[in-house]
Design a protein around this motif. Sequence first.
Motif, PDB file in Angstrom:
ATOM      1  N   ALA A  62       0.905  -1.141  -0.397  1.00 40.30           N
ATOM      2  CA  ALA A  62      -0.167   0.245  -0.142  1.00 40.30           C
ATOM      3  C   ALA A  62       1.483   1.085  -0.483  1.00 40.30           C
ATOM      4  O   ALA A  62       2.062   1.785   0.783  1.00 40.30           O
ATOM      5  CB  ALA A  62      -1.084  -0.097   1.353  1.00 40.30           C
ATOM      6  N   LEU A  63       0.653   2.164  -1.344  1.00 45.33           N
ATOM      7  CA  LEU A  63       1.252   3.901  -0.782  1.00 45.33           C
ATOM      8  C   LEU A  63       0.529   4.665  -0.331  1.00 45.33           C
ATOM      9  O   LEU A  63      -0.691   4.879  -0.952  1.00 45.33           O
ATOM     10  CB  LEU A  63       1.763   3.947  -2.171  1.00 45.33           C
ATOM     11  CG  LEU A  63       2.048   5.253  -3.108  1.00 45.33           C
ATOM     12  CD1 LEU A  63       3.631   5.425  -1.844  1.00 45.33           C
ATOM     13  CD2 LEU A  63       2.412   5.552  -3.888  1.00 45.33           C
ATOM     14  N   SER A  64       0.799   5.487   0.549  1.00 46.60           N
ATOM     15  CA  SER A  64      -0.386   6.280   1.271  1.00 46.60           C
ATOM     16  C   SER A  64       0.142   7.984   0.862  1.00 46.60           C
ATOM     17  O   SER A  64       1.525   7.730   1.664  1.00 46.60           O
ATOM     18  CB  SER A  64       0.010   5.569   2.460  1.00 46.60           C
ATOM     19  OG  SER A  64       0.672   6.858   3.438  1.00 46.60           O
ATOM     20  N   LEU A  65      -0.787   8.386   0.723  1.00 46.42           N
ATOM     21  CA  LEU A  65      -0.072  10.525   1.041  1.00 46.42           C
ATOM     22  C   LEU A  65      -1.182  10.853   1.569  1.00 46.42           C
ATOM     23  O   LEU A  65      -1.640  10.737   1.503  1.00 46.42           O
ATOM     24  CB  LEU A  65      -0.332  10.362  -0.477  1.00 46.42           C
ATOM     25  CG  LEU A  65       0.469  10.030  -1.729  1.00 46.42           C
ATOM     26  CD1 LEU A  65       0.326  10.378  -3.095  1.00 46.42           C
ATOM     27  CD2 LEU A  65       1.888  10.198  -1.769  1.00 46.42           C
ATOM     28  N   GLY A  66      -0.326  11.916   2.453  1.00 46.87           N
ATOM     29  CA  GLY A  66      -1.405  12.063   3.289  1.00 46.87           C
ATOM     30  C   GLY A  66      -0.365  14.045   4.081  1.00 46.87           C
ATOM     31  O   GLY A  66       0.022  14.556   3.212  1.00 46.87           O
TER      32      GLY A  66
END
Length: 338
Positions: A130-134
Amino acid sequence: MKNLVLLLFLVTSFVAKSQLGGRATYQFLNLMSSPRQAAMGGKVITNYDYDPDSAIYNPANINYKMDNQLAVNYVNYLSDINYGTASYAYMWDRRTQVFHAGVTYINYGNFDGRDENGNATGNFGGNEAALSLGYAVNVPNTNFHVGANFKLITSTLAEYSSAGIALDIGTTYNFEEWDLNAAVVVRNLGTQLTPYVDTYENLPLEIDAGISQILPNVPIRWHLTFENLQLWNIAFENESRSTTDLDGNVTEEKIGFLDNVVRHTIIGIELFPRGGFNLRLGYNFRRSEELRLINQRSFAGISAGFGIKINKMRFNYAYARYNGAAASSFFGIGIDLQ
């Protein structure tokens, strides 16, 4: 299809979620994100400081102190299962625009494939990522911070694959005068974009709440976390804990109100939280109840660890106990790139 059933069983059961297991796919999304989190019981959401790993679990913790901080973690989980995380934060302008990126990856190892007659069909494996951008903002004129993580998810189990998207939404209350943090996070709001076969499955929705504080004049931060608030009854009656009297009457294990409250609870402490050396200890009540052995002390639910800062690097380690036959070591390194 038999191979997939076996692997899916392992995916949904190895995290020991009892009634929570099997309800959703992509269970790896709720794994511990760092040794620091693991050492204090597994789900700390109130670390509003320099640590970019804390934003993987609660995006509201994204703040200017994380600027140019890189963290990489590795876990030799159970059996041949290995997983790791990485996170980085960057401040676009002074204290107002901080962006965060995170990656979670898990490899389930290799399995011997068999058909319904027991004949070998070759090896197969599975992995997920999973790749997350926050991003987070401070609510004007308040101590509240609100943040969100957008996640792209990919999964391969044997010859089957799936992709999905998810959103984490969190809020953190940071009251600096009392060194007190409180937070609520809703994780994994989303859907599968492509299913493994034909059926679309739910994502592992989770709601957590927590509070922590550094004690006045004492270098200890205590943490209290309530996990899986989206489902009240997370306990189950274990048939192996039934008792039989001399007349042969069987008394089943009964799960009461307080039993359920306790199983939602995680406690942790961090000694010298702002120093160059930290000691950490945690206790996960649900893990302890679900994995303890009858008439045998296994120390299930206990976790501990430490952190050491040397110049611009931080080294972190945690040890989490599941039962007499299973435990995991967590390793992490943080680098100040400024």
